[in-house]
Design a protein around this motif. Structure first.
Motif, PDB file in Angstrom:
ATOM      1  N   PHE A  19      -2.373   4.072   9.442  1.00 48.49           N
ATOM      2  CA  PHE A  19      -2.605   3.584   7.817  1.00 48.49           C
ATOM      3  C   PHE A  19      -1.794   4.935   6.582  1.00 48.49           C
ATOM      4  O   PHE A  19      -1.296   5.656   7.644  1.00 48.49           O
ATOM      5  CB  PHE A  19      -4.126   4.119   7.816  1.00 48.49           C
ATOM      6  CG  PHE A  19      -4.690   2.450   8.785  1.00 48.49           C
ATOM      7  CD1 PHE A  19      -5.277   1.292   7.938  1.00 48.49           C
ATOM      8  CD2 PHE A  19      -5.545   2.387   9.525  1.00 48.49           C
ATOM      9  CE1 PHE A  19      -6.017   0.747   8.750  1.00 48.49           C
ATOM     10  CE2 PHE A  19      -5.981   1.801  10.783  1.00 48.49           C
ATOM     11  CZ  PHE A  19      -5.972   0.698   9.923  1.00 48.49           C
ATOM     12  N   TRP A  22       1.141   3.116   0.333  1.00 50.08           N
ATOM     13  CA  TRP A  22       2.698   2.694   0.411  1.00 50.08           C
ATOM     14  C   TRP A  22       2.972   2.867  -1.296  1.00 50.08           C
ATOM     15  O   TRP A  22       2.189   1.578  -1.774  1.00 50.08           O
ATOM     16  CB  TRP A  22       2.501   1.187   0.745  1.00 50.08           C
ATOM     17  CG  TRP A  22       3.702   0.973   1.590  1.00 50.08           C
ATOM     18  CD1 TRP A  22       4.530   0.339   0.758  1.00 50.08           C
ATOM     19  CD2 TRP A  22       4.354   1.734   2.601  1.00 50.08           C
ATOM     20  NE1 TRP A  22       5.851   0.160   1.606  1.00 50.08           N
ATOM     21  CE2 TRP A  22       6.130   1.139   2.767  1.00 50.08           C
ATOM     22  CE3 TRP A  22       3.956   2.811   3.107  1.00 50.08           C
ATOM     23  CZ2 TRP A  22       6.280   1.228   3.782  1.00 50.08           C
ATOM     24  CZ3 TRP A  22       5.082   3.217   4.209  1.00 50.08           C
ATOM     25  CH2 TRP A  22       6.449   2.391   4.066  1.00 50.08           C
ATOM     26  N   ASP A  24       4.123   1.177  -4.970  1.00 45.93           N
ATOM     27  CA  ASP A  24       5.416   0.253  -5.389  1.00 45.93           C
ATOM     28  C   ASP A  24       6.764   0.757  -6.225  1.00 45.93           C
ATOM     29  O   ASP A  24       7.326   2.310  -5.743  1.00 45.93           O
ATOM     30  CB  ASP A  24       5.195  -0.966  -6.069  1.00 45.93           C
ATOM     31  CG  ASP A  24       4.355  -0.242  -7.575  1.00 45.93           C
ATOM     32  OD1 ASP A  24       5.489   1.994  -8.099  1.00 45.93           O
ATOM     33  OD2 ASP A  24       3.944  -0.468  -8.877  1.00 45.93           O
ATOM     34  N   HIS A  53       5.813   7.650   1.632  1.00 45.31           N
ATOM     35  CA  HIS A  53       4.812   6.960   2.182  1.00 45.31           C
ATOM     36  C   HIS A  53       3.846   8.136   2.379  1.00 45.31           C
ATOM     37  O   HIS A  53       4.739   9.019   2.109  1.00 45.31           O
ATOM     38  CB  HIS A  53       4.265   5.854   2.899  1.00 45.31           C
ATOM     39  CG  HIS A  53       5.389   6.393   4.299  1.00 45.31           C
ATOM     40  ND1 HIS A  53       6.513   6.926   5.198  1.00 45.31           N
ATOM     41  CD2 HIS A  53       4.090   6.802   4.939  1.00 45.31           C
ATOM     42  CE1 HIS A  53       6.140   7.819   5.892  1.00 45.31           C
ATOM     43  NE2 HIS A  53       5.021   6.997   6.280  1.00 45.31           N
ATOM     44  N   ASP A 157      -4.566   0.350  -2.963  1.00 50.32           N
ATOM     45  CA  ASP A 157      -4.725  -0.639  -2.126  1.00 50.32           C
ATOM     46  C   ASP A 157      -3.996   0.670  -0.750  1.00 50.32           C
ATOM     47  O   ASP A 157      -3.770   1.165  -0.837  1.00 50.32           O
ATOM     48  CB  ASP A 157      -4.696  -1.836  -1.733  1.00 50.32           C
ATOM     49  CG  ASP A 157      -2.715  -2.054  -2.204  1.00 50.32           C
ATOM     50  OD1 ASP A 157      -2.383  -2.881  -2.741  1.00 50.32           O
ATOM     51  OD2 ASP A 157      -2.082  -1.342  -2.105  1.00 50.32           O
ATOM     52  N   LEU A 158      -4.471   0.143   0.585  1.00 52.21           N
ATOM     53  CA  LEU A 158      -4.275   0.650   1.995  1.00 52.21           C
ATOM     54  C   LEU A 158      -3.764  -0.038   2.414  1.00 52.21           C
ATOM     55  O   LEU A 158      -3.646  -1.706   2.573  1.00 52.21           O
ATOM     56  CB  LEU A 158      -6.116   1.394   2.875  1.00 52.21           C
ATOM     57  CG  LEU A 158      -5.587   1.630   4.239  1.00 52.21           C
ATOM     58  CD1 LEU A 158      -4.992   3.140   4.026  1.00 52.21           C
ATOM     59  CD2 LEU A 158      -7.221   1.865   4.902  1.00 52.21           C
ATOM     60  N   ALA A 159      -2.926   0.917   3.302  1.00 57.94           N
ATOM     61  CA  ALA A 159      -2.079  -0.482   3.862  1.00 57.94           C
ATOM     62  C   ALA A 159      -1.606   0.829   5.627  1.00 57.94           C
ATOM     63  O   ALA A 159      -2.364   0.894   6.102  1.00 57.94           O
ATOM     64  CB  ALA A 159      -0.378  -0.379   2.975  1.00 57.94           C
ATOM     65  N   VAL A 174       5.218  -2.836   6.866  1.00 56.69           N
ATOM     66  CA  VAL A 174       4.077  -3.090   5.517  1.00 56.69           C
ATOM     67  C   VAL A 174       3.468  -4.572   6.899  1.00 56.69           C
ATOM     68  O   VAL A 174       3.787  -5.581   6.677  1.00 56.69           O
ATOM     69  CB  VAL A 174       3.997  -3.362   4.617  1.00 56.69           C
ATOM     70  CG1 VAL A 174       2.746  -3.729   4.119  1.00 56.69           C
ATOM     71  CG2 VAL A 174       4.351  -1.751   3.835  1.00 56.69           C
ATOM     72  N   ASP A 176      -0.399  -5.439   6.886  1.00 59.22           N
ATOM     73  CA  ASP A 176      -1.591  -5.753   5.878  1.00 59.22           C
ATOM     74  C   ASP A 176      -1.575  -4.749   4.689  1.00 59.22           C
ATOM     75  O   ASP A 176      -0.979  -3.508   5.156  1.00 59.22           O
ATOM     76  CB  ASP A 176      -1.766  -6.008   7.092  1.00 59.22           C
ATOM     77  CG  ASP A 176      -2.960  -7.298   7.020  1.00 59.22           C
ATOM     78  OD1 ASP A 176      -3.195  -8.225   5.732  1.00 59.22           O
ATOM     79  OD2 ASP A 176      -3.657  -7.767   7.933  1.00 59.22           O
ATOM     80  N   THR A 177      -2.326  -4.922   3.401  1.00 57.64           N
ATOM     81  CA  THR A 177      -2.304  -4.788   3.091  1.00 57.64           C
ATOM     82  C   THR A 177      -4.170  -5.111   2.272  1.00 57.64           C
ATOM     83  O   THR A 177      -4.538  -5.905   2.564  1.00 57.64           O
ATOM     84  CB  THR A 177      -1.922  -4.233   1.677  1.00 57.64           C
ATOM     85  OG1 THR A 177      -1.619  -5.688   0.612  1.00 57.64           O
ATOM     86  CG2 THR A 177      -0.414  -4.058   1.750  1.00 57.64           C
ATOM     87  N   TRP A 178      -5.033  -3.491   2.199  1.00 58.54           N
ATOM     88  CA  TRP A 178      -6.493  -4.450   1.336  1.00 58.54           C
ATOM     89  C   TRP A 178      -6.596  -3.415   0.348  1.00 58.54           C
ATOM     90  O   TRP A 178      -6.131  -2.497   0.463  1.00 58.54           O
ATOM     91  CB  TRP A 178      -7.079  -3.187   2.555  1.00 58.54           C
ATOM     92  CG  TRP A 178      -7.244  -3.793   3.928  1.00 58.54           C
ATOM     93  CD1 TRP A 178      -7.876  -5.518   4.482  1.00 58.54           C
ATOM     94  CD2 TRP A 178      -6.365  -4.087   5.156  1.00 58.54           C
ATOM     95  NE1 TRP A 178      -7.997  -5.642   5.875  1.00 58.54           N
ATOM     96  CE2 TRP A 178      -6.537  -5.053   6.426  1.00 58.54           C
ATOM     97  CE3 TRP A 178      -5.314  -2.988   5.435  1.00 58.54           C
ATOM     98  CZ2 TRP A 178      -5.806  -4.934   7.084  1.00 58.54           C
ATOM     99  CZ3 TRP A 178      -5.111  -3.310   6.907  1.00 58.54           C
ATOM    100  CH2 TRP A 178      -5.066  -3.597   7.548  1.00 58.54           C
TER     101      TRP A 178
END
Ligand code: ATP
Ligand code: MG
Length: 180
Positions: A19, A22, A24, A53, A157-159, A174, A176-178
């Motif tokens: 985790f 990340w 931009d 990261h 968000d968290l990746a 990556v 997934d991200t939330w």
């Protein structure tokens, strides 16, 4: 056909995941710009801009079931926060040159703690070491003392990221991200 000709059953390969926060493209560019000189003075091997990261929880090699379990943990809703990358350091043991926050935001400490609480409930083993959020800039660096123009990184968000071998390097993907 001899027994040795029989193809071994295809075993699903373990996946190395972690985790992370990340950045931009704009934040990557800023980090690279403000740390360019210190990276070069450190004499270390720079990390490419697209790989910058901050790891939050390293899980290591997971089976498909382990990856599913990890994916089931977020969201962890600590709210969006700003991470001021304003300090340069070198981890003496690993000779890693990094940039990180002088003061770690409470939301990030919360995120790391709650993430591991939930991971532990699912059988993952928590890192014994104290969490020191940082962005690795170079490896095999000499100790350097340097001030740096801060980068204000808005984190929303968290990746979940996979680390894949890529020749002598690694490639990150990556998964997934939330939102936080
Ligand atoms: P390489 O290992 O090939 O030099 P890397 O360290 O960037 O590359 P990984 O080892 O897959 O790639 O690690 C992914 C991320 O997790 C990196 O941010 C790394 O610093 C961090 N990490 C790796 N191992 C651990 C660990 N045991 N504890 C905490 N973080 C770790
Ligand atoms: Mg590594």
């Amino acid at each position: 056909m001899s027994p040795t000709d029989e193809a071994a059953p295809e075993r699903p390969r373990d996946r190395r995941v972690f985790f992370a926060l990340w950045p931009d493209g704009a934040v990557r560019t800023q980090i690279a710009r403000v740390t360019k000189d210190v990276v070069s003075r450190s004499g270390g091997r720079p990390i490419a801009k697209d790989r910058l990261h901050a790891t939050v929880a390293f899980l290591g090699n997971l089976t498909a079931a382990g990856l599913d379990a990890a994916r089931g943990v977020p969201p962890i809703q600590v709210g969006a926060f700003e991470l001021a990358l304003d300090t340069i350091g070198v981890f003496a043991k690993t000779r890693v040159l990094w940039v990180g926050p002088r003061t770690v935001p409470a939301a990030l400490l919360d995120l790391e703690r709650r993430l591991w609480d939930a991971l532990e409930e699912r059988g993952f083993v928590r890192e014994p070491r104290i969490y020191q959020p940082h962005v690795t800039l170079a490896r095999r660096a000499r100790p350097v003392e340097e001030a740096v123009d801060g980068v204000l990184w808005p984190v929303a968000d968290l990746a979940l990221v996979e680390s894949l071998p890529d020749g002598r390097n690694v490639h990150y993907e990556v998964l997934d991200t939330w939102p936080l």
